[in-house]
Design an enzyme around this catalytic site. Sequence first.
Site, PDB file in Angstrom:
ATOM      1  N   GLU B  48       0.945   7.317  -1.105  1.00 35.26           N
ATOM      2  CA  GLU B  48       1.436   7.289   0.121  1.00 35.26           C
ATOM      3  C   GLU B  48       2.956   7.112   0.114  1.00 35.26           C
ATOM      4  OE1 GLU B  48       0.461   4.094   2.957  1.00 35.26           O
ATOM      5  OE2 GLU B  48      -1.629   3.936   1.967  1.00 35.26           O
ATOM      6  N   ASP B  59       5.117  -3.697   9.520  1.00 32.64           N
ATOM      7  CA  ASP B  59       5.353  -3.954   8.174  1.00 32.64           C
ATOM      8  C   ASP B  59       6.039  -5.140   7.894  1.00 32.64           C
ATOM      9  OD1 ASP B  59       4.697  -1.622   6.504  1.00 32.64           O
ATOM     10  OD2 ASP B  59       6.235  -0.355   7.875  1.00 32.64           O
ATOM     11  N   TYR B 174      -8.249   4.470   6.813  1.00 34.91           N
ATOM     12  CA  TYR B 174      -7.782   3.206   6.040  1.00 34.91           C
ATOM     13  C   TYR B 174      -8.150   1.790   6.718  1.00 34.91           C
ATOM     14  CZ  TYR B 174      -2.946   1.331   4.354  1.00 34.91           C
ATOM     15  OH  TYR B 174      -2.155   0.440   3.606  1.00 34.91           O
TER      16      TYR B 174
END
Lengths: 397, 258
Positions: B48, B59, B174
């Site tokens: 990735e 994040d 994912y």
Amino acid sequence: MTTTTLPKKFGPYGGQFVPETLMPALAELEAAYLHYRADPDFQAELDHLLQTYVGRPTPLSYAKRLSAKLGGAQIYLKREDLAHSGAHKINNALGQALLAQRMGKQRIIAETGAGQHGVATATACALLGLECVVYMGTVDMARQAPNVFRMRLLGADVRGVDSGSQTLKDAINEAIRDWVTNVADTYYLLGSALGPHPYPTMVRDFQAVIGRETREQILAAAGRLPDSIVACVGGGSNAIGIFHDFLPDEAVDLIGVEAGGEGVHSGKHAARFADPAIGRPGVLHGCYTYVMQDQDGQIALTHSISAGLDYAAVGPEHTQLRDLERAFYTSATDEEALQAFQALCENEGIIPALESSHAVAEAIKRAPTLPPDHIMVVNLSGRGDKDLDTVIGAIGG
Amino acid sequence: MQPLEAITNTFAQKKPAFMPYFTLGYPDLATSLDVIEACAAAGADMMELGVPFSDPLADGPTIQHSTQVALQGGMTVEKCLTAVSHLRARHITIPFMLMGYINPILAYGLEQFVAAAAQAGVNGFIVPDLPPDEADELAALSAAHNLALTYLLSPNSSDERIKLVTQKSTGFTYLVSVTGITGARQELSQALGDFIRRVRVHANGPLAVGFGISTRAQVEAVGALADGVIIGSALIKAVDAATDKAEAAARFVQEMVG
């Protein structure tokens, strides 16, 4: 619980651009909001608190000396500065805090820029006995120190945010990260009519009380609807709150005033609609709307003398109203806002918030060009005590 | 080989597939390319590649910091796409997933972005703030270029969301191991096994698990349940701590794949 949903978008704007972890939380919020919005018991509790705690209805004051001095339109001021905690923010904070309580969420998180929404949220949480965490950029904490102290007095845990530009957008990032992490027991009390659906709709609905009262009050005072309504636009909750009830009344001009900072061509402003090189449709904080950004799509740093208007995106309903030409958007510079601040102090004995001073600045520009039978309502969204240090710094003590 | 087929083949050949994340342009462009090359050489099955954004709200601090440094160094979407071309020119053939937020992609132009990514040798996209509900246009463009568009699921996802996301995801799905943001965790959730099983009921394609994974033991535990394991923050920390960044990355990947 009802299963119907609200429209997720205003034309092409709005939506839910969020991590998947938040999708169940937004669905839960929407379902709860739809349920309690229709619940007479919830509405009665909110109305009761708005009357007996917030001090609603707030007055509509005729600005006689300012109107006479400008020599044109008759100016009325909707006095949200007189709402408890000093601004319209409490309307939404109390509505959402009551909703959180009904949903069984004991932990409230919020973001704040100037501190007004943080203070309103801390106030509502103290009233209802809810835990309160407020995220605030460390740059904003330094320039709004009295509000930090206020929030702490009210029992809130104020957490400084050191990432990015250390201002409102970074505080929202951090609040969203907290929410993603603690989503099961935490309610995110967003402070303006932006962010992912259903916030823009829900916050507007909680603020729409401003416009409903204004309609009744101007009918009582002048016997007819106003010709124009002027409000400042950061995220845009006070503006959409006063506009909403008048949207079907096409003869009423709706005017939003963005922060022109040091001028809309200076690169130092927060006028999303004024500068097509920087303000373009994009996504910030879960919402597709006008966003100030560089050529590469990185969010631009904004500037305004008023921390409450210093934000890179505008609420999605405003973007739609602008496309539809139902509302008109302009801007006032830092300098114009400061002059308007002083004019209102000297002529009406009212110290307005620097945010609201942007709306007053537009009124000062327009009023002399209008006939004396023109009725203009300016939403005075907050009081200016919090801004005294900034004003002293700008014009001298 | 077609870009999407290359992803499918990777999962078919290697279980679990090991997929490190690294930010393009961190700590600078040249070093990031060396780190990515070293990961591939050391046994990463896919990678990735992070496209920096100013406001990465999914994040944690480690990846936030890396993207901020990359932006300060002048990284742009255009440079990320060129970087992928350079990696392909170095004969690195493993699938590359670009991971980035939606606004810089919109600013580039969806059509231009997908076309340029396909041209550069990208295999697919992960866009953490673009749930399938908002992704029709990017999904259609990705499909037209035979690129993967992978959506995320979280332990709090309802069965309804699991059905939607697994049905719309291409390449793989994912799975976020925790409700939270990226970043190393001491322990993985006990409920992860239940979560993966809940998704398997509805999923035909491969499932990769990321967020919070940082040790060889965690890679093994997750790898026993899932088809792929993703590590980001722990790799960045390992690289941060070393003088020879590429060598540190290689060592980290070797340790993880065993």
